[in-house]
Write an enzyme that holds these catalytic residues in place. Structure first.
Site, PDB file in Angstrom:
ATOM      1  N   GLU A 122       0.804  -1.214   0.000  1.00 49.25           N
ATOM      2  CA  GLU A 122       0.000   0.000   0.000  1.00 49.25           C
ATOM      3  C   GLU A 122       0.839   1.266   0.000  1.00 49.25           C
ATOM      4  O   GLU A 122       1.963   1.275   0.479  1.00 49.25           O
ATOM      5  CB  GLU A 122      -0.904   0.015   1.249  1.00 49.25           C
ATOM      6  CG  GLU A 122      -1.930  -1.087   1.200  1.00 49.25           C
ATOM      7  CD  GLU A 122      -2.864  -1.098   2.408  1.00 49.25           C
ATOM      8  OE1 GLU A 122      -4.028  -1.442   2.237  1.00 49.25           O
ATOM      9  OE2 GLU A 122      -2.422  -0.761   3.520  1.00 49.25           O
ATOM     10  N   CYS A 135       3.385   8.567   1.563  1.00 44.61           N
ATOM     11  CA  CYS A 135       3.902   7.595   2.513  1.00 44.61           C
ATOM     12  C   CYS A 135       4.169   6.297   1.740  1.00 44.61           C
ATOM     13  O   CYS A 135       3.246   5.661   1.239  1.00 44.61           O
ATOM     14  CB  CYS A 135       2.855   7.410   3.603  1.00 44.61           C
ATOM     15  SG  CYS A 135       3.355   6.311   4.905  1.00 44.61           S
ATOM     16  N   CYS A 142       6.260  -7.003   7.269  1.00 49.04           N
ATOM     17  CA  CYS A 142       7.416  -6.533   8.041  1.00 49.04           C
ATOM     18  C   CYS A 142       7.887  -7.680   8.914  1.00 49.04           C
ATOM     19  O   CYS A 142       7.074  -8.447   9.414  1.00 49.04           O
ATOM     20  CB  CYS A 142       7.021  -5.331   8.915  1.00 49.04           C
ATOM     21  SG  CYS A 142       8.423  -4.539   9.740  1.00 49.04           S
ATOM     22  N   CYS A 146       6.293  -4.972  16.037  1.00 43.27           N
ATOM     23  CA  CYS A 146       5.930  -3.947  17.018  1.00 43.27           C
ATOM     24  C   CYS A 146       4.476  -4.194  17.391  1.00 43.27           C
ATOM     25  O   CYS A 146       3.626  -4.366  16.511  1.00 43.27           O
ATOM     26  CB  CYS A 146       6.136  -2.549  16.434  1.00 43.27           C
ATOM     27  SG  CYS A 146       7.845  -2.302  15.918  1.00 43.27           S
ATOM     28  N   CYS A 149       1.447  -2.162  15.947  1.00 43.43           N
ATOM     29  CA  CYS A 149       1.430  -1.862  14.507  1.00 43.43           C
ATOM     30  C   CYS A 149       0.734  -2.982  13.729  1.00 43.43           C
ATOM     31  O   CYS A 149       1.074  -4.153  13.886  1.00 43.43           O
ATOM     32  CB  CYS A 149       2.862  -1.697  14.011  1.00 43.43           C
ATOM     33  SG  CYS A 149       2.988  -1.562  12.217  1.00 43.43           S
ATOM     34  N   SER A 270      11.546   5.597  15.369  1.00 43.69           N
ATOM     35  CA  SER A 270      10.355   5.184  16.119  1.00 43.69           C
ATOM     36  C   SER A 270      10.777   4.808  17.533  1.00 43.69           C
ATOM     37  O   SER A 270      11.106   3.664  17.796  1.00 43.69           O
ATOM     38  CB  SER A 270       9.694   3.996  15.414  1.00 43.69           C
ATOM     39  OG  SER A 270       9.194   4.421  14.170  1.00 43.69           O
ATOM     40  N   LEU A 271      10.771   5.780  18.415  1.00 45.29           N
ATOM     41  CA  LEU A 271      11.281   5.563  19.771  1.00 45.29           C
ATOM     42  C   LEU A 271      10.216   4.902  20.659  1.00 45.29           C
ATOM     43  O   LEU A 271      10.414   3.818  21.165  1.00 45.29           O
ATOM     44  CB  LEU A 271      11.731   6.904  20.354  1.00 45.29           C
ATOM     45  CG  LEU A 271      12.595   6.819  21.592  1.00 45.29           C
ATOM     46  CD1 LEU A 271      13.914   6.145  21.285  1.00 45.29           C
ATOM     47  CD2 LEU A 271      12.828   8.202  22.179  1.00 45.29           C
ATOM     48  N   HIS A 272       9.104   5.584  20.844  1.00 43.00           N
ATOM     49  CA  HIS A 272       7.901   5.041  21.478  1.00 43.00           C
ATOM     50  C   HIS A 272       7.995   4.672  22.950  1.00 43.00           C
ATOM     51  O   HIS A 272       6.978   4.374  23.579  1.00 43.00           O
ATOM     52  CB  HIS A 272       7.374   3.802  20.734  1.00 43.00           C
ATOM     53  CG  HIS A 272       7.108   4.031  19.288  1.00 43.00           C
ATOM     54  ND1 HIS A 272       6.493   5.156  18.807  1.00 43.00           N
ATOM     55  CD2 HIS A 272       7.378   3.265  18.200  1.00 43.00           C
ATOM     56  CE1 HIS A 272       6.388   5.068  17.496  1.00 43.00           C
ATOM     57  NE2 HIS A 272       6.927   3.943  17.096  1.00 43.00           N
ATOM     58  N   ASN A 349      -3.413   4.594  16.575  1.00 42.46           N
ATOM     59  CA  ASN A 349      -4.531   4.270  15.690  1.00 42.46           C
ATOM     60  C   ASN A 349      -4.932   2.823  15.905  1.00 42.46           C
ATOM     61  O   ASN A 349      -4.152   1.919  15.630  1.00 42.46           O
ATOM     62  CB  ASN A 349      -4.123   4.466  14.227  1.00 42.46           C
ATOM     63  CG  ASN A 349      -3.986   5.931  13.901  1.00 42.46           C
ATOM     64  OD1 ASN A 349      -4.888   6.718  14.149  1.00 42.46           O
ATOM     65  ND2 ASN A 349      -2.831   6.310  13.370  1.00 42.46           N
ATOM     66  N   CYS A 392      -1.305   5.988  10.194  1.00 38.39           N
ATOM     67  CA  CYS A 392      -0.066   5.328  10.609  1.00 38.39           C
ATOM     68  C   CYS A 392      -0.337   3.972  11.212  1.00 38.39           C
ATOM     69  O   CYS A 392      -1.151   3.859  12.127  1.00 38.39           O
ATOM     70  CB  CYS A 392       0.590   6.098  11.748  1.00 38.39           C
ATOM     71  SG  CYS A 392       1.489   7.494  11.250  1.00 38.39           S
TER      72      CYS A 392
HETATM   73  N1  SAH Z   1       9.123   0.474  10.020  1.00 39.08           N
HETATM   74  C1  SAH Z   1       9.370   1.851  10.141  1.00 39.08           C
HETATM   75  C2  SAH Z   1       8.504   2.710   9.245  1.00 39.08           C
HETATM   76  C3  SAH Z   1       7.047   2.332   9.122  1.00 39.08           C
HETATM   77  S1  SAH Z   1       6.002   2.597  10.499  1.00 39.08           S
HETATM   78  C4  SAH Z   1       9.245   2.291  11.562  1.00 39.08           C
HETATM   79  O1  SAH Z   1       8.756   1.520  12.375  1.00 39.08           O
HETATM   80  O2  SAH Z   1       9.685   3.392  11.866  1.00 39.08           O
HETATM   81  C5  SAH Z   1       5.728   4.371  10.512  1.00 39.08           C
HETATM   82  C6  SAH Z   1       5.360   4.927  11.892  1.00 39.08           C
HETATM   83  O3  SAH Z   1       4.012   4.564  12.267  1.00 39.08           O
HETATM   84  C7  SAH Z   1       6.256   4.389  12.985  1.00 39.08           C
HETATM   85  O4  SAH Z   1       6.646   5.395  13.872  1.00 39.08           O
HETATM   86  C8  SAH Z   1       5.336   3.421  13.664  1.00 39.08           C
HETATM   87  O5  SAH Z   1       5.782   3.130  14.936  1.00 39.08           O
HETATM   88  C9  SAH Z   1       4.017   4.137  13.618  1.00 39.08           C
HETATM   89  N2  SAH Z   1       2.874   3.273  13.899  1.00 39.08           N
HETATM   90  C10 SAH Z   1       2.766   1.954  13.686  1.00 39.08           C
HETATM   91  N3  SAH Z   1       1.558   1.488  14.073  1.00 39.08           N
HETATM   92  C11 SAH Z   1       0.886   2.520  14.572  1.00 39.08           C
HETATM   93  C12 SAH Z   1      -0.444   2.680  15.113  1.00 39.08           C
HETATM   94  N4  SAH Z   1      -1.271   1.647  15.209  1.00 39.08           N
HETATM   95  N5  SAH Z   1      -0.815   3.909  15.505  1.00 39.08           N
HETATM   96  C13 SAH Z   1       0.023   4.953  15.388  1.00 39.08           C
HETATM   97  N6  SAH Z   1       1.265   4.874  14.861  1.00 39.08           N
HETATM   98  C14 SAH Z   1       1.707   3.674  14.466  1.00 39.08           C
HETATM   99 FE1  SF4 Z   2       7.487  -2.929  11.112  1.00 38.26          FE
HETATM  100 FE2  SF4 Z   2       7.578  -0.254  11.595  1.00 38.26          FE
HETATM  101 FE3  SF4 Z   2       5.329  -1.681  12.021  1.00 38.26          FE
HETATM  102 FE4  SF4 Z   2       7.424  -1.999  13.632  1.00 38.26          FE
HETATM  103  S1  SF4 Z   2       6.202  -0.118  13.365  1.00 38.26           S
HETATM  104  S2  SF4 Z   2       6.164  -3.649  12.767  1.00 38.26           S
HETATM  105  S3  SF4 Z   2       9.104  -1.800  12.197  1.00 38.26           S
HETATM  106  S4  SF4 Z   2       6.321  -1.348  10.059  1.00 38.26           S
END
Ligand code: SAH
Ligand code: SF4
Length: 419
Positions: A122, A135, A142, A146, A149, A270-272, A349, A392
């Protein structure tokens, strides 16, 4: 699918993706999209042109492909009429296939795309007043899991090729009608259309920025992402400035320096979470490359400066990573490593079956204030395209099966519910 058998199934955090340069086509012709000037020249030579002709033709074709966005050799007006069928017999100018295009009420657009070997992925376009951001995905699925995600619940199917990556940007330009229309006057001196009277002004463009934040971890597909972005940045290619491109990584520390040196785009991390315990849980790659290592790699990232800050993404998860103490610790860490940083707070999200909830709006606001009071900008990102699942972390093609990790998780949850 036979392709997936080639991929060694990753454990939780130690993926070994398989590189691939070009996706083979059934008709045997070669798709030129994704290839460099040099590679195109080599292919022309192999197909029978003498070295000088191959070099000249490759320069012309490169310009038509990536700068003008033409999709047929017939449109290449400075290439002899007799030469065009020769090209058509051997080569194609590909685009990802569009399976579905969706339009959100807020203007966000999402495309479900398909590769020549039938893999779905996508891309999302997000317009706002100041810019239009595409994007872009780097992988189908992947390898990382995470926990918040949705893409992370898919298996890694495979890496996208350079053509499939740059193809997303090209398709967006097709869809938005944003290819320059000028003459070929700029070709010889390398000047671009803004000067050749083509009537094309970059200021009027809708698509101004690219973020590698779609499906996948770009630094686990380094070579292909680099090669694709080189075409995007090439002045005679898509000609987008590296300052308008951001690569987001979950923290693949060993590849970060190379990303800075060989690609040189803006970095987002992506620190989180700010403690080992929480980050281990929600961003499992942390078990391999811990917080200290990650922040040290950020501090060493080539090109980072106060003018070009590193973005730290922080997804707001209720009662998980959103306390006042977390916010204060975030400021402390960023200062300790002297990072030119800005923080992007992303409201979580949700997706069906997600194990977390989004923090309350008051909590997000308070968190943002604390970071801001610490001298670091911390805007809250407005979720976009939620009605079409384009926000995201919501990207996941529905044709995908559950990953092993997700099956394990579901089994665990079921056990817990039963027990
Ligand atoms: N794999 C890379 C890039 C893709 S994810 C990464 O992890 O950085 C892009 C961004 O969306 C990242 O910061 C990810 O942590 C965030 N993200 C993933 N799932 C999400 C969700 N359910 N709600 C909000 N942000 C999310
Ligand atoms: Fe992969 Fe980025 Fe999603 Fe983590 S947040 S599972 S690295 S796409």
């Amino acid at each position: 699918m036979s392709d997936t058998n080639l991929i060694s199934r990753p454990g939780l955090i130690d993926p070994v993706p398989v590189p691939r340069e070009v996706t083979p086509r059934e008709d045997g012709r070669i798709d030129l999209i994704g290839l460099s000037r040099k590679r195109i020249g080599e292919l022309f030579e192999t197909a029978g042109l003498d070295p000088k002709a191959a070099k000249l033709r490759s320069r012309q074709v490169f310009h038509w492909l990536y700068h003008r966005g033409v999709t047929e050799f017939e449109a290449m007006t400075d290439i002899a009429k007799t030469m065009r069928p020769w090209l058509t017999e051997r080569f194609v100018i590909g685009r990802p296939q569009i399976v579905e295009a969706q339009h959100s009420e807020d203007g966000t657009r999402k495309w479900l795309l398909r590769t020549d070997d039938g893999q779905d992925y996508e891309m999302v376009f997000i317009p706002d007043e100041a810019r239009g951001t595409l994007c872009v995905s780097s992988q189908v699925g992947c390898t990382l899991n995470c926990r918040f995600c949705h893409t992370g619940t898919m298996r890694l199917v495979r890496n996208l090729t350079p053509g499939e990556i740059v193809g997303q940007v090209m398709l967006a330009r097709d869809a938005l009608g944003e290819w320059p229309k000028g003459s070929m006057a700029g070709l010889d001196d390398g000047a671009d259309d803004d000067e050749d009277g083509g009537g094309y002004s970059p200021d009027g463009r809708l698509l101004t920025n690219i973020v590698m934040m779609g499906m996948g971890e770009p630094l686990y597909n380094f070579d292909n992402v680099r090669d694709a972005l080189k075409l995007v940045m090439d002045g005679d290619g898509l000609a987008l400035s590296k300052r308008r491109i951001t690569l987001s990584t979950s923290g693949v520390v060993p590849m970060m320096a190379r990303a800075g040196e060989e690609i040189g785009v803006n970095l987002a991390v992506s620190l989180h979470a700010v403690s080992k315990e929480v980050r281990d849980e929600i961003v499992p790659i942390n078990r391999k490359y811990g917080l200290e290592e990650l922040l040290a790699a950020c501090a060493a990232y080539p090109g980072a400066s106060n003018a070009r800050r590193i973005t730290f993404e922080y997804v707001m998860l209720k009662d998980k990573n959103d306390s006042d103490d977390d916010a204060r610790e975030l400021v402390r860490l960023l200062k300790q490593y002297k990072l030119p940083a800005k923080v992007n707070l992303i409201p979580f999200n949700p997706w069906p079956g997600a194990p977390y909830e989004c923090s309350t709006p008051e909590r997000v606001r308070r968190f943002s204030e604390i970071v801001f009071d610490g001298g670091i900008s911390a805007p809250v990102r407005t979720p976009r395209g939620r009605d079409i699942d384009a926000a995201c972390g919501q990207l996941k093609t529905s044709s995908q099966k559950l990953s092993r990790a997700e099956l394990d998780r579901l089994a665990e949850e079921k056990q817990a519910a039963l027990g």
